[in-house]
Motif scaffolding. Structure first.
Motif, PDB file in Angstrom:
ATOM      1  N   TYR A   1      -1.786  17.706   2.394  1.00  0.00           N
ATOM      2  CA  TYR A   1      -2.708  17.937   1.281  1.00  0.00           C
ATOM      3  C   TYR A   1      -3.377  19.287   1.470  1.00  0.00           C
TER       4      TYR A   1
ATOM      5  N   SER B   1       1.129   7.632  -6.151  1.00  0.00           N
ATOM      6  CA  SER B   1      -0.007   8.529  -6.389  1.00  0.00           C
ATOM      7  C   SER B   1       0.233   9.897  -5.757  1.00  0.00           C
ATOM      8  N   VAL B   2       0.949   9.926  -4.642  1.00  0.00           N
ATOM      9  CA  VAL B   2       1.285  11.216  -4.020  1.00  0.00           C
ATOM     10  C   VAL B   2       2.124  12.062  -4.975  1.00  0.00           C
TER      11      VAL B   2
ATOM     12  N   ARG C   1       2.125   1.935  -3.580  1.00  0.00           N
ATOM     13  CA  ARG C   1       1.040   2.486  -4.419  1.00  0.00           C
ATOM     14  C   ARG C   1       0.773   3.935  -4.037  1.00  0.00           C
ATOM     15  N   SER C   2       0.686   4.153  -2.747  1.00  0.00           N
ATOM     16  CA  SER C   2       0.354   5.490  -2.255  1.00  0.00           C
ATOM     17  C   SER C   2       1.455   6.485  -2.623  1.00  0.00           C
ATOM     18  N   TYR C   3       2.726   6.055  -2.517  1.00  0.00           N
ATOM     19  CA  TYR C   3       3.842   6.972  -2.804  1.00  0.00           C
ATOM     20  C   TYR C   3       3.772   7.450  -4.254  1.00  0.00           C
TER      21      TYR C   3
ATOM     22  N   ASN D   1      -0.034  13.667  -7.517  1.00  0.00           N
ATOM     23  CA  ASN D   1      -1.196  14.426  -7.043  1.00  0.00           C
ATOM     24  C   ASN D   1      -0.838  15.901  -6.832  1.00  0.00           C
TER      25      ASN D   1
ATOM     26  N   ALA E   1       0.844  -1.207   0.000  1.00  0.00           N
ATOM     27  CA  ALA E   1       0.000   0.000   0.000  1.00  0.00           C
ATOM     28  C   ALA E   1       0.872   1.248   0.000  1.00  0.00           C
ATOM     29  N   PHE E   2       1.998   1.196   0.723  1.00  0.00           N
ATOM     30  CA  PHE E   2       2.889   2.364   0.742  1.00  0.00           C
ATOM     31  C   PHE E   2       3.385   2.670  -0.669  1.00  0.00           C
TER      32      PHE E   2
END
Ligand SMILES: CC(C)(COP(=O)(O)OP(=O)(O)OC[C@H]1O[C@@H](n2cnc3c(N)ncnc32)[C@H](O)[C@@H]1OP(=O)(O)O)[C@@H](O)C(=O)NCCC(=O)NCCS
Length: 175
Positions: free
Chosen positions: A100, A75-76, A71-73, A79, A68-69
């Motif tokens: 954010y 997308s961050v 994937r999240s990294y 973004n 998950a990290f």
């Protein structure tokens, strides 16, 4: 491309003229140690592993999920509402901040939320957390923001020391 970050920390030790071309790193002398230089800059794809090693110790409420990290990294980084800042020393990252920003009607302006702030244990207490927070505050101010908010359980006193006040109650429902 995110807007340039104009940052001057509260101690006047650092001037960051752009998130991509730092004028110089924040010069920090740690008592009893060799001189230590670090700079506050935007997080990059190559920082993922260093940030992961810090992020895994941030959460106590949920088990850390390495997939998950990753994937999240990614997308961050893509973004435009996200701000990822790192405190970098030589080739290593010793602290990071993820926040954010979004527009609100209730504040009549943009509001920024700091979601994650972590400084590596041995480097704590030398102003790195303050420098990361100053950077995100400057960025938010330059983008027309009115508030920087965050939720914390463990670091209330650190935030008070840099001007944050306690307000309201944090409610949540685990899904
Ligand atoms: C909270 C954290 C990011 C602070 O980073 P740091 O680099 O150690 O903080 P700084 O050295 O910039 O200190 C900022 C201010 O907080 C104060 N402070 C730092 N740690 C403190 C503590 N444990 N108790 C009280 N005040 C503290 C400092 O005295 C300083 O104020 P001053 O300049 O007036 O002296 C760091 O301790 C950390 O990563 N903790 C674990 C993760 C965490 O709790 N993150 C926050 C989750 S929201």
């Amino acid at each position: 491309m995110k807007a340039p970050l104009h940052f001057q920390d509260t101690t006047d030790r650092l001037v960051v003229r752009s998130p991509y071309t730092l004028a110089r790193g924040l010069h920090c002398e740690m008592p009893g140690q060799q001189k230590t230089n670090y700079e506050i800059r935007p997080g990059l794809a190559r920082d993922a592993e260093d940030v992961r090693l810090l992020a895994k110790d941030l959460t106590t409420a949920f088990p850390f999920n390495h997939h998950a990290f990753r994937r999240s990294y990614s997308s961050v980084l893509e973004n435009p509402s996200a701000t990822l800042l790192v405190a970098g020393r030589e080739t290593r990252v010793i602290g990071y901040l993820l926040g954010y920003g979004h527009s609100t009607s209730w504040a009549g302006a943009n509001v920024s939320w700091v979601e994650e702030l972590f400084v590596n244990g041995p480097q704590r207490g030398h102003g790195i957390g303050r420098a990361l927070m100053s950077a995100v505050e400057s960025q938010a101010r330059n983008a027309g923001g009115r508030l920087v908010c965050l939720i914390t359980r463990r670091a209330t006193e650190s935030y008070r020391a840099i001007g944050y006040e306690e307000l309201a109650v944090y409610l949540r429902k685990t899904l």
